[in-house]
Scaffold this active site. Structure first.
Site, mmCIF file in Angstrom:
data_model
loop_
_atom_site.group_PDB
_atom_site.id
_atom_site.type_symbol
_atom_site.label_atom_id
_atom_site.label_comp_id
_atom_site.label_asym_id
_atom_site.label_seq_id
_atom_site.Cartn_x
_atom_site.Cartn_y
_atom_site.Cartn_z
ATOM 1 N N ASP A 44 -1.969 4.798 -5.556
ATOM 2 C CA ASP A 44 -0.530 5.392 -6.618
ATOM 3 C C ASP A 44 -0.519 4.904 -8.153
ATOM 4 O O ASP A 44 0.095 6.204 -8.445
ATOM 5 C CB ASP A 44 0.396 3.981 -5.126
ATOM 6 C CG ASP A 44 1.820 4.566 -5.974
ATOM 7 O OD1 ASP A 44 2.343 5.278 -5.493
ATOM 8 O OD2 ASP A 44 1.866 3.119 -6.628
ATOM 9 N N GLU A 116 -3.180 8.780 -1.061
ATOM 10 C CA GLU A 116 -3.202 7.151 -2.018
ATOM 11 C C GLU A 116 -4.622 6.218 -2.192
ATOM 12 O O GLU A 116 -5.205 6.980 -2.779
ATOM 13 C CB GLU A 116 -2.021 6.580 -2.118
ATOM 14 C CG GLU A 116 -0.936 6.982 -2.328
ATOM 15 C CD GLU A 116 0.587 6.390 -2.389
ATOM 16 O OE1 GLU A 116 1.398 6.881 -2.803
ATOM 17 O OE2 GLU A 116 0.610 5.268 -1.147
#
Length: 226
Positions: A44, A116
Site C-alpha cells: 500500500d 498490494e
C-alpha cells in the site's frame, strides 16, 4: 499453481530471485503458512509513493487539493481490485477451502489485498524499479481515466478539504419551495476557509451535489461549465 505463477511473472515483467516472496504475496490468511497481510501493508505504501510521484510529473499545474483527489482515486481498494481482476490474480491466490467455496477468488477486498501484496513482493525482490514498472504498466489506464476529475462533486470536495486539513464540508438546508410534486431545495455548503455557496436542486441530494460542484469551480479545482 506453478504454471499460474510462471504466467503471472511474465505479466509482472519480473523474474523473481526468491519465488517464496511471490507465493507469500498470493497466500490468503485462510490458508496455512505465512500469508500476505504484512506484505499488503508494505505494498500500500509503495503504491502510494509511485502514484504520488507519477501525478506530480503528469499534472505539473495541479495544486495539492486536485492531486489529492486524483491520488485517492488511484490508490483506493477499488482500483487495486480492478487491476487484480485484469491480470487474473484471483486464480493465483492460495486460500482455504471454505473461503474458496464462498467465492473468495472474486471478492474485491481479497483481490485488492493480494494486489498490494504482490507490489510489496516486487519491491522486496527487485527494488522500487520492479514495483514501479508493474504499477506504471497496470495503472496507466486508470491514470488516463483520472485525467478528468471524478464526477462525484461531494466526494471531490471532501477529499480537497481533508487534504488541506480543513475537515469535512458541511451542507445546510436553507430553503424549500415549490409544490410537493416538484419541490426545489436550496442548500448551502461550507468547506474550510472558502466562502460558503448556495445551490438549488429538485432533491436535497441534487442540491448538495450542485453546491459542491459550484464551490469546487469557485476554488478552481473543478473545470467550470462551458
Amino acid at each position: 499453481m506453478g504454471r499460474l505463477n510462471a504466467a503471472l511473472q511474465v505479466r509482472l515483467a519480473h523474474d523473481f530471485k526468491d519465488l517464496g516472496l511471490l507465493s507469500r504475496a498470493l497466500t490468503h490468511p485462510s490458508a496455512d503458512g505465512a500469508n500476505y497481510q504484512r506484505f499488503e501493508f508494505l505494498g500500500d505504501r509503495v503504491l502510494g509513493l509511485v502514484i504520488a510521484d507519477w501525478l506530480l510529473r503528469d499534472f505539473p499545474q495541479a495544486d495539492e487539493g486536485e492531486l489529492a483527489i486524483r491520488y485517492n482515486a488511484l490508490v483506493r481498494k477499488e482500483a487495486c481490485a480492478e487491476v487484480a481482476e485484469r491480470i487474473g490474480l484471483g486464480a493465483c491466490i492460495t486460500m482455504g477451502a471454505g473461503e474458496e467455496k464462498a467465492g473468495g477468488r472474486r471478492k474485491p477486498a481479497i483481490l485488492a489485498d493480494a494486489c498490494e501484496a504482490v507490489i510489496a513482493a516486487l519491491y522486496t525482490d527487485g527494488g522500487l524499479q520492479a514495483a514501479r514498472r508493474f504499477i506504471e504498466t497496470e495503472w496507466a489506464y486508470l491514470v488516463e481515466k483520472s485525467s478528468e476529475i471524478p464526477q462525484d462533486a461531494k466526494t471531490a470536495l471532501q477529499e480537497w478539504a481533508q487534504a488541506r486539513g480543513q475537515g469535512v464540508p458541511t451542507y445546510t438546508l436553507v430553503g424549500r419551495s415549490g409544490p410537493d410534486h416538484a419541490p426545489e431545495f436550496t442548500v448551502e455548503v461550507s468547506a474550510g476557509k472558502a466562502k460558503p455557496l448556495r445551490a438549488q436542486g429538485n432533491s436535497k441530494r441534487q442540491a448538495e451535489q450542485t453546491a459542491a460542484r459550484a464551490l469546487l469551480e469557485a476554488l478552481g479545482v473543478w473545470p467550470a461549465k462551458d
